[in-house]
Design a protein around this motif. Sequence first.
Motif, short mmCIF file in Angstrom:
data_model
loop_
_atom_site.label_atom_id
_atom_site.label_comp_id
_atom_site.label_asym_id
_atom_site.label_seq_id
_atom_site.Cartn_x
_atom_site.Cartn_y
_atom_site.Cartn_z
N GLY A 172 1.06 -1.30 0.26
CA GLY A 172 -0.02 0.05 -0.06
C GLY A 172 0.60 1.23 -0.19
N GLY A 173 -0.05 2.32 0.20
CA GLY A 173 0.66 3.21 -0.59
C GLY A 173 0.00 5.17 -0.37
N ALA A 174 0.74 5.45 -0.57
CA ALA A 174 -0.42 7.04 -1.50
C ALA A 174 -0.31 6.92 -2.60
CB ALA A 174 0.06 8.61 -0.41
N SER A 192 2.47 5.00 -3.93
CA SER A 192 4.18 6.18 -3.32
C SER A 192 4.53 6.21 -4.22
CB SER A 192 4.10 5.73 -2.06
OG SER A 192 5.11 4.74 -2.16
N ALA A 193 6.10 7.40 -4.11
CA ALA A 193 6.98 7.21 -5.09
C ALA A 193 7.60 6.14 -5.12
CB ALA A 193 7.58 9.17 -4.69
N SER A 194 8.72 6.03 -3.87
CA SER A 194 9.04 4.88 -3.88
C SER A 194 9.18 3.87 -4.27
CB SER A 194 9.71 5.38 -2.22
OG SER A 194 8.74 4.41 -1.54
N TRP A 195 7.72 3.33 -3.85
CA TRP A 195 7.64 2.01 -4.65
C TRP A 195 7.01 1.85 -6.01
CZ3 TRP A 195 8.26 -2.22 -2.62
CH2 TRP A 195 7.89 -2.53 -1.26
N GLU A 244 4.47 13.45 -8.24
CA GLU A 244 4.64 13.47 -6.78
C GLU A 244 4.71 14.94 -6.39
OE1 GLU A 244 5.60 11.01 -2.86
OE2 GLU A 244 7.00 12.89 -3.13
N GLN A 293 15.39 -2.08 -6.83
CA GLN A 293 16.16 -1.29 -5.95
C GLN A 293 17.39 0.08 -5.52
OE1 GLN A 293 18.87 -4.44 -3.69
NE2 GLN A 293 20.39 -3.61 -4.43
N ARG A 315 13.99 3.03 -6.76
CA ARG A 315 13.93 3.28 -4.97
C ARG A 315 14.92 3.81 -3.59
NH1 ARG A 315 9.74 0.09 -1.91
NH2 ARG A 315 9.62 1.27 -0.36
N LEU A 350 15.93 7.36 -4.42
CA LEU A 350 14.95 8.24 -4.19
C LEU A 350 14.31 9.00 -2.97
CD1 LEU A 350 10.98 8.06 -6.10
CD2 LEU A 350 11.42 8.55 -3.29
N VAL A 351 14.79 7.41 -2.70
CA VAL A 351 13.98 7.72 -0.69
C VAL A 351 15.40 8.36 0.18
CG1 VAL A 351 14.77 6.39 1.80
CG2 VAL A 351 13.46 5.68 0.00
N LYS A 366 15.18 12.01 -0.66
CA LYS A 366 13.76 12.53 -0.07
C LYS A 366 14.27 12.55 1.60
CE LYS A 366 9.86 11.30 -1.98
NZ LYS A 366 7.80 10.57 -1.14
N LEU A 418 9.18 10.60 7.02
CA LEU A 418 9.14 9.37 5.82
C LEU A 418 8.26 8.23 5.34
CD1 LEU A 418 10.56 9.88 3.14
CD2 LEU A 418 11.90 7.89 3.21
N SER A 431 4.38 9.84 5.26
CA SER A 431 3.86 10.80 4.20
C SER A 431 4.31 9.10 2.82
CB SER A 431 5.52 11.39 4.02
OG SER A 431 6.22 10.86 2.73
N GLU A 432 4.80 8.35 2.33
CA GLU A 432 4.80 7.22 1.74
C GLU A 432 3.50 6.50 1.95
OE1 GLU A 432 6.99 6.14 -1.00
OE2 GLU A 432 7.77 7.38 -1.18
N GLY A 433 3.01 6.52 2.76
CA GLY A 433 1.69 5.75 3.09
C GLY A 433 1.84 4.36 3.54
N GLY A 434 0.93 3.94 3.64
CA GLY A 434 0.78 2.06 3.32
C GLY A 434 0.34 1.62 3.84
N ALA A 435 -0.21 0.47 3.82
CA ALA A 435 -1.46 -0.63 4.53
C ALA A 435 -0.72 -0.47 6.62
CB ALA A 435 -1.74 -1.99 3.93
N SER A 449 2.75 -0.05 6.66
CA SER A 449 2.65 -1.61 6.76
C SER A 449 4.60 -2.53 6.61
CB SER A 449 3.04 -1.46 4.43
OG SER A 449 4.96 -1.55 4.18
N TRP A 487 7.78 -1.01 5.97
CA TRP A 487 8.23 0.94 6.20
C TRP A 487 8.56 0.10 8.04
CZ3 TRP A 487 10.39 4.34 3.96
CH2 TRP A 487 10.32 4.16 2.95
N PHE A 532 20.35 4.45 9.70
CA PHE A 532 19.58 4.58 8.78
C PHE A 532 20.17 2.76 8.05
CE2 PHE A 532 20.56 3.83 3.65
CZ PHE A 532 18.78 4.19 3.43
#
Lengths: 466, 466
Positions: A60-62, A75-78, A117, A207, A210, A213-214, A217, B55, B58-62, B75, B78, B203
């Motif tokens: 899932g994701g925004a 979402s952007a990263s997915w 995004e 990979q 992503r 991008l991460v 961000k 982050l 903002s990316e969101g997830g189930a 999720s 994440w 990280f």
Amino acid sequence: MTYPATRELAKRIAAVHAPDVGEAARAGARNAALDTLGVILAGRGDACARLARRLAVSEGGAPVARLIGAEERTSASWAAFVNGTAGHALDYDDVDFVMLGHPSVTLVPALIALAEERGIGGAKVLEAYTLGFELLHVLGRAVNPRHYRRGFHATATLGSVGVAGACAYLLGLNEEQTMNALSLGASGSAGLVSNFGTMTKPFHAGQSARAGLVAAKLAEEGFTAAEDTLETGFTAAMAAEEIGPTAHEFADWESAVAPWGQPWDIEEGVCVKIHPCCAMTHPGIDAMLDLVTSEDVRVDDVAALGARASTMTLKVLRYKEATTGLEGKFSMPFCIASALVDRKVGIRQFEEDSVARPEIAALQKRVAFELDEKMAREDPETEAAEVWIKLKDGRELTRFFARARGHVENPLTELELREKFLECAASLTEEKALAAWDAWWRLDAAEDVAFLTAMLAVSVREPSPA
Amino acid sequence: MTYPATRELAKRIAAVHAPDVGEAARAGARNAALDTLGVILAGRGDACARLARRLAVSEGGAPVARLIGAEERTSASWAAFVNGTAGHALDYDDVDFVMLGHPSVTLVPALIALAEERGIGGAKVLEAYTLGFELLHVLGRAVNPRHYRRGFHATATLGSVGVAGACAYLLGLNEEQTMNALSLGASGSAGLVSNFGTMTKPFHAGQSARAGLVAAKLAEEGFTAAEDTLETGFTAAMAAEEIGPTAHEFADWESAVAPWGQPWDIEEGVCVKIHPCCAMTHPGIDAMLDLVTSEDVRVDDVAALGARASTMTLKVLRYKEATTGLEGKFSMPFCIASALVDRKVGIRQFEEDSVARPEIAALQKRVAFELDEKMAREDPETEAAEVWIKLKDGRELTRFFARARGHVENPLTELELREKFLECAASLTEEKALAAWDAWWRLDAAEDVAFLTAMLAVSVREPSPA
């Protein structure tokens, strides 16, 4: 040059303004983006792309960035991950012999998703691509060929840093933030050549799209990383033996950075593929296609056949014979056999029922694939290849290709690029595919990338993987 | 042993059944899980943990897995990333001298998040942890110390593979799927020591927790990867120079795999930290604390002071003096100075106002930190350290610690473990913290991990980062 090199590169990226990127660079970036979007569309139905999409949808994701060739947004990263994986699924995306990997399939998915995004226009995407490509060349000059010899897939390792820098520009980060993004991206870099011929090779592209991008961000938010990572930790880990304050001596960063932006490397273009398989197979395929068509050779006329290439080509093409399409992409005997039998090495040749043909299975066993001592002495990394056929009538034919068709030294025309895009976009109607080509061709003027990605949605549901 | 080693390890993981993991291993895994949950709670307010959480949100997830110490759920991948980053933020989590990195801060966040998502009980989590720890030891024996010398942070690189194997077990994957997870995890492995002393070190833990979890989920769905990656590509890239069919010769996989499960390595326990900083500083800190308390040394009595250690310790502790808490964690002079001034090196000592004290700034400049030639000859990687003080009255005092307090050879009691947990869980009321300790202590019997993670939610909103 001024050390730390990581900071120096960040400074250069942060200092770029739109007018610094001229028409030639923008055109190169646009062509690369279009070719990449085409191969994403072509690869979206491949098993690895379907599995990557399933994982992204379940996590899932925004819904802010589109999965190319699909209805869903996530979402952007997915989105960067799924589109990157799909774009590399067929090994049909462009390639670069300085980074020794695939530049656009990491840069384009990340930049498009992030632009979507954030509502960033096409012109800035092209500038960011130009810088990302330039950065990949700096990294390649600094660590190759040792990096590749060590077994790293530069698409994933250098890609992660290149994407971090390109996304940093797209986000308008300052020097400090850009430096953090580069260094953080370097820590997120990985990928192993031993996974070629499996779904994990395309995974590397996703990979790295992503990870970069991460990194950008997080850097935007204030995340910190070391200012000397590229020339110490990264260089040592990827291409030298020791770490420490003198580790920059293991890579010539001075020479690697010197050509920055004079002109932008993308102005020369990028090596576009006309066969969906490892770039190291291409000169051999082109040579065989040229030979069989110009001499009108039939399979039944052939007594023996083979190919000769250099050290790296023999290492990378690890499959003596292929039982799956993915293996076929890294098998010179399979590609040579397909070229002889079908006179074409396209998407169709790597589909499972095509690979399973007894004629192909038998013929690829007969292909001698050997090291050419002279080529190996002169350039262990060259992708050049020579093929030969002994005919039953006693004649012996050979062809040598130094550079495949589509190489920057042997580029495709706009028409050939468009033909490839339309072949790749077969999941769209021809009308929609042509409209998408035209719209994306004007990317530099597009204020809204989301409008463009919507043109690449496909409303057909595909079956779930077996 | 039977090659490929990657497949052999997959076979062993897939063959484990619950009774194969006895009480001692389960207790070791439970203690490690509790210590890790404590340090996640303690680290959740740290800047890097807050940025990682922002982050992810903002990316969101189930919403299926909890961000420890927060109200939100997201999720599994994440959650693994955020909790892993938070757990390593203070460098207060356990450490291991075979993997040469941090085992639990990658395994625990990934396993807890995945168990929560899938409704898997605590017993299986402990079994999966046991296998993951065993796998990290196999990898460490195979590639260290060359891997670490090359500048890789094993927490991220080996962690990604270890987590992939542990998650594969948790998901009940078969041998083929487990092999794919290990090989895919290896391609997702990265992390550079040059980023120590910045947010990018924590990280690494989050990245590896996430990468391993994603590898296992993709393998579950049918994603493919090579069956020989660990002993070819991974070994070559991480610890040797060449790739190819004989690359397993660069690492002794036979000896690395031989001790598998006889007994489980976690039965010996794991090195728990009682100071929130790099493990390489601990023998020096413990030696200095012992010296100043037993001899009642006052700062004003000291004419000169210093520490001596081996090669790797001097390389890893790259900061001669620290201006931030993160740098302080990788600075022997800073840690020695704090031990002398405060007679404690805890969470408080690394907070910015504490680091900024003029007394600490002045004292750390006076600490001589030098290579001990004898130690370096005998064991370049040892973390042993000797500290010395010259008093103004002419006396010279020294203390040598081979193993820090909390090391498996010098373990903490259950009471000391609980004290550390309660200190770390200061964001909960004492009553809630004690209840959480008791509930997690019975993890082996817990049917519902989500119930346990809910006990670690914190309803206080923290300020957003400056």
